[in-house]
Design an enzyme around this catalytic site. Structure first.
Site, short mmCIF file in Angstrom:
data_model
loop_
_atom_site.label_atom_id
_atom_site.label_comp_id
_atom_site.label_asym_id
_atom_site.label_seq_id
_atom_site.Cartn_x
_atom_site.Cartn_y
_atom_site.Cartn_z
N ASP A 87 0.83 -1.20 0.00
CA ASP A 87 0.00 0.00 0.00
C ASP A 87 0.87 1.26 0.00
O ASP A 87 1.08 1.89 1.02
CB ASP A 87 -0.89 -0.03 1.25
CG ASP A 87 -2.05 0.94 1.13
OD1 ASP A 87 -2.28 1.45 0.02
OD2 ASP A 87 -2.72 1.18 2.15
N LYS A 118 -8.79 -7.77 -0.89
CA LYS A 118 -8.51 -6.76 0.14
C LYS A 118 -8.87 -7.30 1.51
O LYS A 118 -9.98 -7.81 1.70
CB LYS A 118 -9.35 -5.51 -0.12
CG LYS A 118 -8.95 -4.78 -1.38
CD LYS A 118 -8.03 -3.63 -1.04
CE LYS A 118 -8.11 -2.61 -2.14
NZ LYS A 118 -8.01 -1.27 -1.70
#
Ligand code: IVH
Length: 668
Positions: free
Chosen positions: A115, A310
């Protein structure tokens, strides 16, 4: 080859190797001091011999303080995104879809989803030649100079079996540790905090000044190889090749042959990822064979051969105890939920921001409600909902946004088109008063050191200061009697306050903290109107006539000078000797000698600081620019400037001046 050149090449070669050992393998073989010595030797040789300049030299990783605006570059291959999934059922659907479409055996490579901010590197003949951000996927910003400062990005590849030209894609990241210390530092300086490492990373990569990028200690991991001639026919082996060329890849990568193996990878890393130095938010699944990838193809937005999973952001359920409100320096009101303490991703959460009245009202909060608190990659947890099923008969009252300021009682207002509420009582509301004093003393304003927010709070509480002008009445004898200040720091504070009367008028104007009047606007107004009285008496039209001053700013300035308490405070500041006009020398120093000229400052100077030279250029009507281009008129060259820049300026026939010549010209 000359001996000098040989030594330079040898040092570069060795330093590349040590960089790789340290930053990619995390296994240094020499002590840091030795590394620094070699780097310094190389730096010295390169300075003496600019003819051997190489942009891929290990010395080029320190960045430069020259600012650049980024060039937009087209991607050779568009940078696509991935379809997201959130459940094992959706992963199963993906798996079945692939099975049906291929109708043959296949392997899935599982990777972590990092991320940060995605980046595409172009290598040509083994050298890093370009780094481009994702942008809109079709074209992005050329941030090569910034990316060069990231130590784990090889400037020069190892081995020899790499294609002449290829791209690698990956993620630039700021390790948690670096992120946290950066935020601690920003908090000290009164600067806005980054919400998460991702924002900090993208903010850093887009910095105009690559030496700031170098100081932020970014890292990068690469996960995708693209090009016309690839070394192998599958993704996994390409990753291993990348590794052999010195490109950092993730060690958490696994080839899976069954759905069960994929699920166990996902479950394992859901726990284990919390021990990684970087933020991750999921898993990426990719079909391994490049031929199968090609057969599966792409939709308009993403490949059919890959998908992301996710992880659920960590959530906790806790009880709302109360809602309080924070009042900022300019009166902004932020609602805050006070919660029964709860453990979330390793930290105890007691408070969470409710942002503004709309967001708060939408949640329909009641005291005693059970709330879901979430912490994604963020440091500030957020309330994402209420579990209404858990409401009991003894539920407390509904929480409504306050109508009056909880600190001073004034009726709150809301400007049209803005989400926030404000307390308009700027001269009587304690947090606003303290906030304004804090702003007044801050580094970029009056630069009065030794007065932190705790000391200001104390002095305000006992009635020693009520506005910035009171600072000039303080006596060290009184200060040294206070609990937390000794004689030394009391005297220090007084000396700092006294020194501040020399701060130029434009910074005084900024220090007042007039809404919408930031540093640049304060400068423009000060230069234009030249003293406080003129500004005080200026009409709206006159104010709007100034470059960069619009209606909103003009109205705010007028409103400030219409308030009696402000006028009295200004009178006291003036009596204390604070600068209320552009000083004579500054005024006299203005000319149009550099009108229409673009000037680049580079290197280090002895007679004035870089900021002083920048100001001088503006005072004489010139324009400062960050990078040498064909439009540059003058290069103000100091010591230790990059040889590349000098070379460029020489090639384009740009006038190069040292600081003596430059000052001489302004005197004439
Ligand atoms: S592969 C065509 N692998 O996620 C495939 N992406 O939503 C391109 N990301 O923009 C991406 N970790 O910034 C891939 N192991 C990984 C990744 C990854 C993070 C990011 C990347 C991309 C976004 C896709």
């Amino acid at each position: 080859m000359e001996d000098i050149q040989k030594r330079i090449m040898q040092l570069r070669e060795e330093l590349h190797q040590h960089n790789y050992n340290y930053y990619v393998l995390s296994a240094p073989v020499i002590p840091d001091v030795e590394f620094d010595q070699m780097l310094r030797e190389l730096q010295d040789l390169e300075n003496e011999h600019p003819e051997y300049f190489d942009k891929n030299s290990p010395t080029q990783r320190v960045g430069s303080d020259i600012s650049t605006s980024f060039k937009q570059v087209q991607h050779r291959y568009p940078m696509l995104s991935l379809a997201n999934t959130y459940s094992e059922a959706e992963i199963q659907d993906f798996y079945e879809r692939i099975r049906k479409a291929l109708n043959e055996d296949f392997e899935i490579v599982c990777e972590l989803k990092y991320d940060g901010t995605s980046i595409s590197l172009l290598y040509e003949n083994g050298m890093l030649s370009q780094a481009i951000t994702r942008g809109d996927g079709v074209q992005g910003d050329d941030v090569t100079e910034n990316v060069r400062t990231i130590r784990s990005v090889p400037l020069k590849l190892r081995g020899s079996d790499y294609p002449d030209s290829f791209e690698v894609r990956g993620e630039i990241m700021m390790p948690w540790e670096v992120f946290e210390s950066l935020n601690r530092e920003r908090e000290k300086q009164g600067e806005a905090l980054f919400a998460n490492p991702r924002n900090a990373t993208s903010g850093t990569v887009k910095q105009q000044n690559s030496s700031i990028v170098a100081s932020r200690k970014l890292d990068a991991i690469f996960y995708y190889l693209l090009g016309e001639e690839l070394p192998t026919d599958n993704h996994y082996d390409n990753l291993q090749k990348m590794k052999s060329w010195g490109i950092k890849i993730s060690s958490a990568t696994k080839k899976c042959n069954t759905l069960e193996e994929i699920f166990s990878f996902i479950r394992y890393w859901d726990v284990e990822r919390k021990n990684l130095p970087f933020a991750t938010d999921g898993i990426v699944l990719k079909v391994n064979s490049l031929l199968q990838q090609k057969n599966l193809g792409y939709t308009a937005k993403s490949p059919r051969w890959a998908i992301s999973f996710k992880y659920q952001a960590e959530r906790a359920l806790t009880t709302l105890q109360s809602v309080s409100y924070q009042i900022g320096r300019i009166g902004t009101v932020t609602p805050v939920a006070n919660l029964e303490p709860v453990l979330l991703s390793g930290t105890i959460v007691k408070r969470a921001s409710l942002h503004n009245s709309d967001i708060m009202e939408n949640l329909d909060l009641h005291i005693g409600d059970k709330l879901f608190v979430e912490k994604g990659g963020e440091i500030i947890p957020k309330i994402v909902g209420v579990d209404v099923n858990l409401r009991t008969a003894d539920l407390g009252e509904k929480v409504s946004f306050v109508k009056n300021c909880p600190e001073c009682g004034a009726r709150l207002i809301r400007y049209e088109g803005e989400a926030a509420h404000y307390c308009p009582n700027d001269t009587g509301c304690p947090p606003q008063i303290k906030g304004r004093i804090e702003h007044f003393v801050s580094r970029r304003a009056m630069n009065i050191e030794g007065l932190g927010s705790e000391t200001i709070d104390l002095l305000y509480r006992i009635g020693m200061i009520n506005d910035p002008s009171d600072l000039y009445q303080l006596k060290w004898q009184e200060l040294s009697r206070l609990e937390r200040l000794g004689e030394k720091s009391a005297k220090n504070i007084i000396a700092e306050v006294e020194k501040s009367v020399e701060i130029p008028f434009e910074r005084v104007l900024f220090a007042l903290g007039i809404r919408f009047v930031g540093e640049t606007v304060a400068k423009k107004i000060a230069r234009n109107m030249k003293n406080m009285d003129v500004i005080k008496n200026a009409s709206l039209e006159e104010l709007v006539g100034i470059d960069e001053v619009g209606n909103r700013i003009a109205e705010s300035v007028k409103a400030y000078f219409e308030k009696e308490p402000n006028l009295q405070m200004l009178e006291r500041l003036k009596e204390a000797g604070v600068q209320f006009s552009l000083d004579e020398t500054t005024l006299a120093a203005h000319s149009d000698k550099l009108q229409g000229k673009t000037i680049v400052i580079s290197g280090t100077f002895t007679l004035h600081s870089r900021d002083e030279y920048k100001a001088l250029i503006e005072q004489h009507g010139g324009k400062n620019s960050g990078s040498v281009s064909k439009k540059t008129d003058i290069l103000l060259a100091g010591d230790n400037m990059g040889p590349a820049k000098l070379q460029k300026a020489e090639n384009w026939g740009i006038k190069i001046m040292n600081e003596n010549e430059f000052l001489q010209m302004l005197q004439e």
